[in-house]
Design an enzyme around this catalytic site. Structure first.
Site, PDB file in Angstrom:
ATOM      1  N   ASP A   1      40.481  45.089  48.274  1.00 49.73           N
ATOM      2  CA  ASP A   1      40.659  43.944  49.167  1.00 49.73           C
ATOM      3  C   ASP A   1      41.475  42.887  48.422  1.00 49.73           C
ATOM      4  O   ASP A   1      41.441  42.807  47.188  1.00 49.73           O
ATOM      5  CB  ASP A   1      39.301  43.364  49.583  1.00 49.73           C
ATOM      6  CG  ASP A   1      39.443  42.241  50.597  1.00 49.73           C
ATOM      7  OD1 ASP A   1      40.220  42.392  51.565  1.00 49.73           O
ATOM      8  OD2 ASP A   1      38.792  41.194  50.426  1.00 49.73           O
TER       9      ASP A   1
ATOM     10  N   GLU B   1      42.854  38.585  48.628  1.00 46.32           N
ATOM     11  CA  GLU B   1      42.923  37.268  49.249  1.00 46.32           C
ATOM     12  C   GLU B   1      44.305  36.711  48.955  1.00 46.32           C
ATOM     13  O   GLU B   1      44.880  36.981  47.878  1.00 46.32           O
ATOM     14  CB  GLU B   1      41.834  36.334  48.706  1.00 46.32           C
ATOM     15  CG  GLU B   1      40.411  36.790  48.997  1.00 46.32           C
ATOM     16  CD  GLU B   1      40.054  36.851  50.463  1.00 46.32           C
ATOM     17  OE1 GLU B   1      40.745  36.178  51.269  1.00 46.32           O
ATOM     18  OE2 GLU B   1      39.099  37.567  50.819  1.00 46.32           O
TER      19      GLU B   1
ATOM     20  N   GLU C   1      44.813  25.616  55.182  1.00 50.11           N
ATOM     21  CA  GLU C   1      44.163  26.573  56.084  1.00 50.11           C
ATOM     22  C   GLU C   1      43.777  27.861  55.352  1.00 50.11           C
ATOM     23  O   GLU C   1      42.781  28.511  55.697  1.00 50.11           O
ATOM     24  CB  GLU C   1      45.063  26.901  57.275  1.00 50.11           C
ATOM     25  CG  GLU C   1      46.445  27.432  56.930  1.00 50.11           C
ATOM     26  CD  GLU C   1      47.487  26.320  56.795  1.00 50.11           C
ATOM     27  OE1 GLU C   1      48.676  26.639  56.988  1.00 50.11           O
ATOM     28  OE2 GLU C   1      47.107  25.155  56.492  1.00 50.11           O
TER      29      GLU C   1
ATOM     30  N   HIS D   1      39.271  31.254  51.938  1.00 49.15           N
ATOM     31  CA  HIS D   1      38.758  31.847  50.695  1.00 49.15           C
ATOM     32  C   HIS D   1      38.221  30.843  49.681  1.00 49.15           C
ATOM     33  O   HIS D   1      37.596  31.227  48.697  1.00 49.15           O
ATOM     34  CB  HIS D   1      39.833  32.702  50.013  1.00 49.15           C
ATOM     35  CG  HIS D   1      41.186  32.051  49.907  1.00 49.15           C
ATOM     36  ND1 HIS D   1      41.412  30.891  49.206  1.00 49.15           N
ATOM     37  CD2 HIS D   1      42.386  32.429  50.419  1.00 49.15           C
ATOM     38  CE1 HIS D   1      42.694  30.574  49.275  1.00 49.15           C
ATOM     39  NE2 HIS D   1      43.313  31.494  50.018  1.00 49.15           N
TER      40      HIS D   1
ATOM     41  N   HIS E   1      35.573  33.896  52.203  1.00 52.19           N
ATOM     42  CA  HIS E   1      35.945  35.259  51.838  1.00 52.19           C
ATOM     43  C   HIS E   1      36.043  35.369  50.317  1.00 52.19           C
ATOM     44  O   HIS E   1      36.546  34.485  49.647  1.00 52.19           O
ATOM     45  CB  HIS E   1      37.279  35.636  52.470  1.00 52.19           C
ATOM     46  CG  HIS E   1      37.188  35.848  53.943  1.00 52.19           C
ATOM     47  ND1 HIS E   1      38.055  36.660  54.624  1.00 52.19           N
ATOM     48  CD2 HIS E   1      36.336  35.353  54.867  1.00 52.19           C
ATOM     49  CE1 HIS E   1      37.752  36.654  55.908  1.00 52.19           C
ATOM     50  NE2 HIS E   1      36.709  35.860  56.077  1.00 52.19           N
TER      51      HIS E   1
ATOM     52  N   ASP F   1      33.526  41.233  49.417  1.00 53.55           N
ATOM     53  CA  ASP F   1      33.977  41.950  50.608  1.00 53.55           C
ATOM     54  C   ASP F   1      34.123  43.445  50.337  1.00 53.55           C
ATOM     55  O   ASP F   1      33.837  44.275  51.207  1.00 53.55           O
ATOM     56  CB  ASP F   1      35.307  41.373  51.106  1.00 53.55           C
ATOM     57  CG  ASP F   1      35.138  40.029  51.804  1.00 53.55           C
ATOM     58  OD1 ASP F   1      33.992  39.575  51.932  1.00 53.55           O
ATOM     59  OD2 ASP F   1      36.151  39.449  52.214  1.00 53.55           O
TER      60      ASP F   1
END
Length: 232
Positions: free
Chosen positions: A8, A10, A53, A58, A152, A157
């Site tokens: 995963d 970010e 944003e 995260h 996140h 995750d």
């Protein structure tokens, strides 16, 4: 033995073609679809600003990452960890596009999506058509604890997704196999093997007592023209 990597990322935004960069990458090793405990995790200086944003998603600001390595500094370690294993991700096109953009930027070979990607979003939509396929929704469907998930986090995750992935491919019973100690070996050795593979202690099955059996016989005797007594 089948090795795969669940990973995963970010990022600073949604599109590397518009200059967005990776700020965190995490990967877990799976062997025969179960976590081994081996993982890779790193925070990355994106060499650019992080829009508010994105920070809301995260939790990272550029100040958090100024002293972290840039992607070019960690690329070889990441490639060594993943090797030539297949790559599992939730919304895999997004993560592959970002990783490949970073690899290309620092002159490393890109990952072949067609031969390596496994997308758990596609798996979920095939198994539960018309139902939500977000990671949160799937965790709730399978009763996976989401209490640690606020913003996140790539490593968390990955751990959540690994549990989701096991459920999507048929649940933890897959790991029992059809032979070996998990099926044929009894006693404490077999119990230890089953706990190692499934993470659960087998529930002992008690035989019914005579009173229970008598009530069952009485119940069956009260059934009119039962199917099992009819002539074939």
């Amino acid at each position: 033995m089948t090795r795969s990597i669940l990973f995963d990322t970010e990022t600073t935004g949604l599109d590397p073609d518009q200059g967005d960069r990776i700020i965190e990458i995490a990967a877990l090793e799976l062997v025969n679809d179960l976590r081994t405990g081996s993982h890779y995790h790193v925070l990355i200086n994106p060499e650019r600003d992080i829009p508010p944003e994105a920070t809301r998603v995260h939790g990272f600001t550029l100040d958090d990452l100024r002293d972290k390595p840039i992607f070019a500094d960690i690329a070889d370690d990441f490639l060594e960890f993943i090797g030539d294993s297949r790559m599992i991700a939730h919304n895999a096109p997004f993560d592959f596009k970002f990783v490949n953009a970073e690899l290309k930027k620092c002159g490393r070979p890109v990952l072949d999506y067609a031969s390596r990607a496994v997308d758990t979003v596609i798996m979920a939509r095939k198994k539960y058509p018309g139902m939500p396929a977000s990671l949160d929704a799937l965790c709730r469907r399978f009763g996976i604890d989401l209490s640690e998930r606020g913003t996140h986090n790539a490593l968390l995750d990955c751990r959540l997704l690994s549990d989701v992935y096991v459920e999507l491919i048929g649940g933890r019973q897959r790991g029992l196999g059809l032979s070996g100690p998990s099926q044929s070996e009894g006693g404490e050795a077999g119990a230890r093997q089953r706990r190692r593979v499934t993470g659960r202690t087998p529930r002992p099955m008690a035989m019914p007592d005579e009173g229970t059996l008598a009530r069952h016989r009485a119940f069956l005797d009260g059934i009119s023209n039962p199917l099992w007594q009819r002539e074939k």
